[in-house]
Design an enzyme around this catalytic site. Structure first.
Site, PDB file in Angstrom:
ATOM      1  N   ASP A 148       0.856  -1.173   0.000  1.00 14.50           N
ATOM      2  CA  ASP A 148       0.000   0.000   0.000  1.00 14.50           C
ATOM      3  C   ASP A 148       0.900   1.234   0.000  1.00 14.50           C
ATOM      4  O   ASP A 148       2.104   1.127   0.251  1.00 14.50           O
ATOM      5  CB  ASP A 148      -0.903  -0.047   1.244  1.00 14.50           C
ATOM      6  CG  ASP A 148      -1.832   1.150   1.330  1.00 14.50           C
ATOM      7  OD1 ASP A 148      -2.339   1.574   0.277  1.00 14.50           O
ATOM      8  OD2 ASP A 148      -2.039   1.665   2.439  1.00 14.50           O
ATOM      9  N   ASN A 185      21.126 -45.351   3.293  1.00 24.27           N
ATOM     10  CA  ASN A 185      21.064 -46.437   4.273  1.00 24.27           C
ATOM     11  C   ASN A 185      20.135 -47.554   3.818  1.00 24.27           C
ATOM     12  O   ASN A 185      20.449 -48.750   3.929  1.00 24.27           O
ATOM     13  CB  ASN A 185      20.579 -45.897   5.623  1.00 24.27           C
ATOM     14  CG  ASN A 185      21.728 -45.342   6.432  1.00 24.27           C
ATOM     15  OD1 ASN A 185      22.885 -45.465   6.054  1.00 24.27           O
ATOM     16  ND2 ASN A 185      21.414 -44.707   7.549  1.00 24.27           N
ATOM     17  N   ASN A 241      20.056 -43.811  14.607  1.00 29.24           N
ATOM     18  CA  ASN A 241      19.172 -42.750  14.138  1.00 29.24           C
ATOM     19  C   ASN A 241      19.072 -41.630  15.166  1.00 29.24           C
ATOM     20  O   ASN A 241      19.100 -40.435  14.835  1.00 29.24           O
ATOM     21  CB  ASN A 241      17.789 -43.334  13.842  1.00 29.24           C
ATOM     22  CG  ASN A 241      16.878 -42.336  13.157  1.00 29.24           C
ATOM     23  OD1 ASN A 241      17.224 -41.826  12.102  1.00 29.24           O
ATOM     24  ND2 ASN A 241      15.733 -42.064  13.758  1.00 29.24           N
TER      25      ASN A 241
END
Length: 882
Positions: free
Chosen positions: A363, A693, A718
């Protein structure tokens, strides 16, 4: 007579919550009602609303209040804490891990279940606390009903009274009195007005107040905001007095229709679509690989229970369970960094959208400009700067009585002129028929009438003109030349007033408008809403970083073009609201690509422009501060509001700038790209490592007489790998990465996974061969040695890939990681090497590794890094680095 939508005083169309329909249709209906009201005479209005100049009876008003409901506008309420807590856990990965944890628990694998549950809990709580804090800090809800208004009501005895009412109790058909400083309490049709000016910049973007009258309009404008006899909820009176008849209240008002469209469910942003796409990609990959591993191990090992648990561990390993936490952590760190620059981040996801943004729609008024009127120029009739013109204008504004308008205040604020030897004699007040006001002052014994007003009104009262100190006749032939000079000023977007004077006899003390003749035209004063000091440099910085800026304003195109010029934006074709209204979606899609300036836009037009840019594939930001900006703020991928915005604009925004310095926009863009860079690092690391993996697991499962790794070992590996990545949100991002917008490219992530996964698998298979043939770990009795060897090699190679993938450069030499990331990866590698030698390692089924194994690792790991760097360099040259 009026059409039925206006005429039924009891119809719910004129107040309270409107019927459920498309927001644009509802706004069109409201606009049609207002146009009909503008066309009608006062008597027709009274008849339609079943009221009169005496106002509504108290009992009738109470009945209408129960029919239409309170005069209040809907707004988006903050979610309760328990919904926000649920949102912290409501994602596909958390749900999947919760299922896997449940299965692990009920099948006896309690350790795995607790590990997985801890991951889910940590991720969800982090997201909840950050979003809750941001929500409470930024809560600026719209509460417009706490003020009062003056209504004309008649009591049960027929006595007419002025009643001070809470705005929420106003009903259609009420008569409301207005004076300077009042907020317009509903959508009103003016039935009486005197010298009325209303500031409606919050709705239209116009910096200056507009004149309003009570005169009926035979051909009402298509845009209701241009109706000269209608006043709108959310605007306010700057000067004058009026009486208005309430046409619409609450949700049925023009403002209410806008607010209504903002309370539904938000459309997905670019960031959310990207996360969803990545999630689906990873889930599909996990589903295929888990099933494949399960059947391969079941058929080759003939132990389906063991195969099931191993497949379960594979599923956990393939699930990027830390993604929600990495997302939340990275975004939270970005939010903290932004808060230090005095920017409130209401919605965390908006930070990444900020970085992905390639088009910023903004604006004009209050965003690029100061939203205040200043005197920009005081000049003679040939546009040469003239202090004498300013002095006359100053005396005129200084000595006028009554409420000074914005232009008078700007004149007086520009500078001061000594009034020590000046005495006021009389004043000829402004009125709308003359469009001029004059004061008579005594300046050191010389009496002078000074007039200030609309140029065309002043011109016709002048017979002389002063140029370069010489007074000459104002020949009618000169008027076109004067008009040309005036047009030049107005074409630059200035609001121009003319200044004239004449010396008058000293034998009088009372003067009238009859004396405003034979004036000497002295010059002009020109006003403008100036751009903020930081606007030009901020927009230049955005352009440097690949963000194109477009201006979307409700103001007229002449003023808007001037501001664009001042802030360094090149304007070609100007698109007006009527052009947007007439264009189909397909035509608008083409139009928005080439235009920089869009003027005279209604709120719905701004929203359409934003949607058109999004259809063209852009990530769109919108910056605004007014009611008329709220729909576009909500529709954009990232909505930015500013310090002086109305509440509904702040409510719709994702980010709020607490200071006027727009240079923080550049900081926000760079922070967003930093955030995205660190998020994609995790995704690329996780996907490529997990794919490698699983590529290794599938091969090993096919030829080994035992599992290549036990389920608990796979889960531990993990978990350690995830721990090494917890510092990714704090990592550095290369400067080159910040130069252009960054966004999700799902295909690119999949391609990266396919190319990089097999790189790690190459060295996994080298390790398999080493363990199987050299260390003779090729029977079930020696499986612990095989599994320990792959555990260590797999963990070290996975951890090293963090450093290989985090930059397109050569790691450690050309791009160094953050200290936290370096330390976390070193710690995990050390734990991985030592684990087989510990009692805990033995409880996981591991055994100590021979020294020769680590000698082999000293060759395997550097070779892996070299090959990864070669593949990465080739990949970047061919596909780029996103």
């Amino acid at each position: 007579m009026l059409p039925q939508p206006l005429g039924d005083a009891g119809a719910p169309l004129t107040g309270g919550p409107p019927p459920k329909k498309e927001a644009s249709a509802a706004r069109s209906e409201s606009a049609a009602q207002l146009r009909e009201a503008a066309r009608a005479s006062v008597d027709e209005l009274y008849q339609a609303k079943q009221t009169g100049p005496q106002g509504l009876a108290t009992l009738v008003a109470e009945e209408r209040l129960s029919t239409h409901g309170p005069n209040q506008v809907a707004h988006e309420r903050a979610l309760p804490w328990y919904f926000q807590l649920w949102h912290g856990f409501a994602n596909a990965f958390s749900a999947l891990l919760a299922v896997l944890a449940t299965v692990s628990w009920f099948t006896g694998d309690r350790e795995s279940a607790l590990i997985i549950a801890a991951m889910v809990l940590l991720s969800g709580l982090l997201r909840f606390f950050q979003e809750r804090r941001a929500s409470l800090a930024a809560q600026k809800l719209q509460e417009m009903v706490r003020v009062t208004c003056t209504a004309i009501r008649c009591d049960e005895n027929g006595a007419v009274n002025d009643v001070e009412l809470p705005i929420r109790e106003l009903v259609p058909g009420d008569l409301v009195k207005l004076s300077a400083g009042d907020m317009i309490p509903a959508d009103l049709r003016l039935v009486a007005a005197k010298d009325l000016f209303i500031a409606q910049s919050a709705l239209t973007g116009e910096a200056l107040p507009v004149e309003k009258t009570a005169t009926s309009v035979s051909s009402p404008a298509t845009n209701p905001l241009e109706l000269g006899n209608v006043a709108f909820l959310g605007t306010n009176v700057t000067s004058g007095t009026a009486v208005g008849l309430v046409i619409n209240t609450g949700q049925a008002t023009y403002f209410g229709r806008i607010a209504e469209s903002l309370t539904g469910r938000r459309a997905l942003t670019s960031f959310e679509k990207g996360v969803r796409g990545v999630s689906l990609l990873l889930l599909r990959f996990m589903a295929v690989m888990t099933v494949l591993v399960f059947f391969i191990n079941g058929f080759t090992k003939h132990d389906w229970k063991e195969a099931f648990f191993f497949a379960l561990a594979v599923a956990v390993g393939l699930t990027p369970e830390m993604l929600p936490m990495i997302l939340s952590g990275t975004l939270a760190i970005g939010a903290v960094a932004m808060s230090k620059k005095k920017v409130i981040v209401k919605r965390l996801n908006s930070i990444q959208n900020f970085g992905a943004m390639d088009v910023l729609c903004t604006d004009k008024t209050g965003t690029l400009t100061e939203d205040r009127v200043v005197l920009e120029m005081h000049c003679d009739v040939v546009r040469e700067e003239d202090e004498g013109v300013f002095e006359l204008a100053y005396f005129n504004s200084y000595y006028q009585t009554g409420l000074k308008n914005l232009l008078d205040k700007a004149l007086l604020a520009h500078g001061s002129v000594s009034t020590a030897n000046v005495t006021k004699v009389d004043e000829i007040p402004f009125d709308f028929s003359r469009r001029i006001m004059s004061v008579v002052v005594d300046i050191g014994g010389q009496r002078r009438l000074i007039a200030k007003g609309a140029p065309e009104a002043v011109f016709k009262r002048c017979s002389l003109v002063e140029v370069n100190g010489e007074i000459q006749d104002l020949d009618p032939l000169l008027l076109p030349d004067l008009g040309e000079e005036l047009d030049h000023l107005q074409a630059q977007g200035f609001r121009v007033l003319a200044i004239a004077y004449k010396d008058v006899p000293q034998d009088r003390t009372v003067y009238s408008s009859q004396d405003e003749c034979d004036l000497v035209l002295r010059g002009y004063v020109a006003f403008l809403d100036p751009p903020k000091l930081s606007t030009r440099s901020a927009l230049a910085a955005l352009d440097k970083h690949g963000v194109h800026v477009k201006v979307l304003t409700g103001d007229n195109d002449i003023v808007a073009r001037k501001i664009c010029s001042d802030v360094g934006l090149t304007v070609g074709r100007v698109v007006l609201g009527q052009d947007v209204e007439a264009a189909t979606d397909h035509e608008l899609d083409a139009l928005v690509e080439h235009a920089t300036l869009f003027a005279r836009l209604a709120p719905a037009h701004k929203e359409r422009v934003v949607h058109a840019l999004q259809r063209n594939g852009h990530v769109v930001g919108f910056m605004g501060d007014g009611i008329n900006d709220a729909p576009a703020l909500r529709a954009a991928d990232v909505g930015i509001s500013v310090d002086n915005a109305v509440d509904i604009a702040k409510e719709s925004a994702d980010l709020i700038l607490l200071e006027k310095d727009l240079l923080v926009l550049e900081d926000g863009v760079l922070e967003g790209r930093r955030v995205f860079g660190n998020i994609t690092k995790y995704i690329k690391m996780g996907t490529s490592s997990n794919f490698g993996n699983m590529f290794s697991v599938v091969g090993a499962s096919a030829f080994l007489p035992f599992l290549p790794m036990l389920p608990i070992q796979l889960l531990t590996q993990n978990l350690l790998y995830d721990f090494s990545q917890l510092a990714i949100p704090f990592d550095r991002v290369d400067d080159e990465y910040l130069l252009s917008p960054r966004r999700w490219k799902i295909d690119d992530i999949g391609r990266f996974m396919l190319f990089f996964g097999p790189v790690s698998s190459v060295f996994d298979y080298v390790t398999f061969g080493l363990m199987f043939f050299f260390f003779k770990a090729n029977t079930p009795e020696h499986q612990a040695l095989f599994q320990s060897g792959w555990f260590v090699e797999g963990l070290l190679s996975q951890t090293l890939i963090v450093h290989m993938i985090r930059t397109r450069k050569i790691p450690f030499l050309q791009s160094r990681p953050a200290l936290a990331l370096g330390l976390s990866t070193l710690a995990v590698m050390a734990v991985g090497i030592l684990l087989p030698f510990t009692g805990f390692g033995r409880s996981l089924g591991m055994t100590p590794l021979p020294l020769a194994f680590f000698g082999a690792l000293a060759f395997i790991l550097p070779a892996y890094m070299v090959l990864a760097q070669v593949v990465k360099t080739w990949f970047v040259r061919r596909y780029g680095y996103n």
